[in-house]
Design an enzyme around this catalytic site. Structure first.
Site, PDB file in Angstrom:
ATOM      1  CB  CYS A 113     160.515  89.798  64.019  1.00  0.00           C
ATOM      2  SG  CYS A 113     161.135  88.253  64.748  1.00  0.00           S
ATOM      3  CB  CYS A 169      78.696  82.861  57.269  1.00  0.00           C
ATOM      4  SG  CYS A 169      77.456  83.981  57.948  1.00  0.00           S
ATOM      5  CB  CYS A 219     156.984  92.358  81.864  1.00  0.00           C
ATOM      6  SG  CYS A 219     156.634  90.870  80.895  1.00  0.00           S
ATOM      7  CB  CYS A 265     120.698  74.457  60.893  1.00  0.00           C
ATOM      8  SG  CYS A 265     122.382  74.592  60.244  1.00  0.00           S
TER       9      CYS A 265
END
Length: 555
Positions: free
Chosen positions: A300, A152, A307, A250
């Site tokens: 460049c 056992c 726009c 860590c």
């Protein structure tokens, strides 16, 4: 990697084992620059534990507790495993709470019942697990006094070992939490399954690393087989003897002044957004006027959106059209300005903010890798200087010292961008600082960050010069300049750390973000454990079915 390990049959002797661990890295990181970052040989406060010295390191700790508390080895090991191999904690509990409390908390029984009466030895014993009768010599009584048949016990031990619980296998009796004697476990399991008994021995030996807060496996891949032990500060950065530098807290690569939590979040974010963000970072910039993504089709860095708005390709800031070789009209570069994002939708603003920091992180990562190749060139320059036999070339250590300073400072600057991303964002400290306070602290940090960045670039440019061919007066001039820049860069690194620790993280209520301290002389390189801890090689033999280790002198 498979090795044979085991323990001696007596309570007072035990022996050896080590290793295992694999990790995968997908996100691009600085990696191991140890081939071009060499630190000083100052006394180290951390030690490398090789597989040959693991047993000696464990036994050194065991003997300390055994001698002070007059314990058997398996009891000392049980105490140390329960207290994460902190001998000081064991002694503190003993002094403050007493022997009985110390033992009961660790699962050590104070009952000694191994001396069976002669009547018990001559009669059969009933096992309360299988309810069969057995001769006394086919049963085993643990230190707690509970006795069951060997079959056992063996089944119980095998199940526990296979489930990975072999470091603390408790008694089978109901509500008995005493830890079983490891010698009985080893002998019973060995009779049924020798390989599993070896596994049990390995678990016990490896507990010195797995359960010890001051010892960690080196996270190298493939694994070098070493562990590193620190003495005091658990928030530190160390270098294993294999050359890998890592954060002891860590186990990822050294990342200060970024805290462990910040670095983990940064890696996770970069992996999660790598597909979309990488293309955006590499190929487009947002127009500062209409906020549409713009792709550059020329060389460049002064570009114009559809726009009509001209802006700087490097930082995305609005500019005028006129520019020279070293300046663009109405333009200053290098600082994150909150007002750029206020006109964007929330998601656009966050993407812009992330790309700002990731772009600079990536740029310094690339520079660090490129400067790694500078070492061989500098070595050649040093050899040339040594051959010139001049007064100014008697000591050329300033070249290697400056290169070390450049590499170390570049890494610090590299990780300062993930730190800034989380420090001044809303993910971690949204409620810790008012907007005004955050702006003040961000300006303070960025001023120091930009000063460091400027001097790193100056030092890099000076080291890139062909000073080995300069005449002596000009060589002396560049030598003094490089030495001064190295000292200045060191001081700026220290000031940046001081700002992070005291002005930024130190002012917060939470203490979850702790960084490794700045070390001017470099990451602590672990030294070998003293040879006196293991004065021979460990070989394995067998005797009567019990695994035995003997020490034999030799090489």
């Amino acid at each position: 990697m498979e090795e044979d390990y085991g323990y001696e049959s007596s309570d007072d002797e035990s022996h050896d084992r080590v290793y295992d661990d694999d990790e995968e890295e997908e996100f691009e990181q600085p990696g191991d620059e140890s081939e071009f970052i060499r630190f000083s040989s100052r006394a180290s406060s951390c030690k490398v534990i090789r597989k040959e010295s693991l047993l000696a390191a464990q036994k050194d700790e065991l003997r300390r507790v055994m001698d002070l508390l007059t314990l058997k080895e398996h009891h000392a090991r049980t105490l140390l495993i329960h207290n994460r191999w902190d001998a000081d904690k064991v002694l503190t509990v003993f002094v403050e709470r007493g022997k009985e409390r110390l033992y009961s908390e660790a699962g050590i029984s104070v009952v000694e019942s191994n001396n069976l009466s002669s009547s018990r030895l001559s009669s059969d014993i009933s096992c309360e697990i299988c309810f069969e009768q057995f001769p006394a010599n086919e049963t085993t009584t643990m230190d707690c006094g509970h006795c069951f048949c060997n079959e056992c016990w063996t089944e119980h031990f095998i199940v526990q070992i296979n489930e990975g619980k072999s470091r603390r296998i408790s008694c089978m009796a109901h509500k008995c939490y005493s830890i079983c004697n490891e010698e009985y476990i080893r002998n019973l399991v060995y009779a049924r399954d020798p390989e599993l008994a070896d596994k049990f021995d390995r678990y016990l030996l490896e507990s010195y690393i797995e359960d010890n807060k001051k010892v960690k496996w080196c996270p190298s891949v493939p694994h070098c087989g070493n562990a590193v032990r620190v003495e005091d500060d658990l928030y530190c950065e160390v270098e294993c003897s294999c050359g890998l530098q890592f954060c002891f807290s860590c186990s990822s690569e050294a990342h200060s002044p970024c805290s462990c939590s910040m670095w983990e979040l940064w890696v996770r974010k970069c992996k999660a957004e790598s597909e979309n963000i990488k293309w955006i970072v590499d190929n487009t910039k947002y127009c500062p006027k209409c906020h549409k993504p713009v792709a550059k089709n020329g060389g460049c860095n002064l570009v114009r959106c559809i726009c009509g708005q001209p802006f700087c390709w490097l930082c995305g800031g609005a500019t005028g059209l006129a520019h020279t070789w070293d300046k663009i009209e109405n333009h200053s570069c290098g600082r994150f300005k909150e007002e750029h994002g206020n006109e964007l939708e929330c998601k656009q603003k966050e993407v812009w903010r992330y790309t700002h920091y990731y772009k600079r992180y990536k740029a310094h990562l690339d520079s660090l890798k490129a400067e790694g190749k500078l070492n061989a060139k500098l070595q050649h320059k040093t050899d040339v200087l040594a051959s010139r036999k001049m007064e100014a070339t008697k000591d050329n250590s300033w070249v290697s010292d400056a290169f070390y300073r450049l590499a170390q400072s570049r890494r610090i600057l590299l990780y300062s961008y993930p730190f800034a991303y989380f420090m001044f964002g809303d993910e971690l400290f949204k409620n810790e600082m008012s907007l005004q306070e955050k702006i003040i602290k961000q300006n303070l940090f960025e001023d120091q960050q930009q000063q460091l960045e400027t001097n790193i670039e100056r030092l890099s440019m000076c080291l890139g010069e062909q000073f080995s061919d300069y005449p002596e007066d000009k060589l002396l001039e560049i030598k003094i300049k490089i030495i001064n820049l190295s000292a200045l860069t060191d001081n700026l690194c220290r000031k940046l750390y001081d700002c992070v620790e005291n002005e930024l993280l130190g002012s917060l209520e939470q203490e979850t973000h702790i960084i490794a301290p700045y070390r001017s002389k470099g990451i602590d390189k672990a030294s070998e454990l003293h040879d006196s801890l293991f004065a021979g090689i460990l070989t394995r033999s067998s005797c009567g079915g019990i695994k035995v280790f003997t020490e034999e002198a030799g090489s």
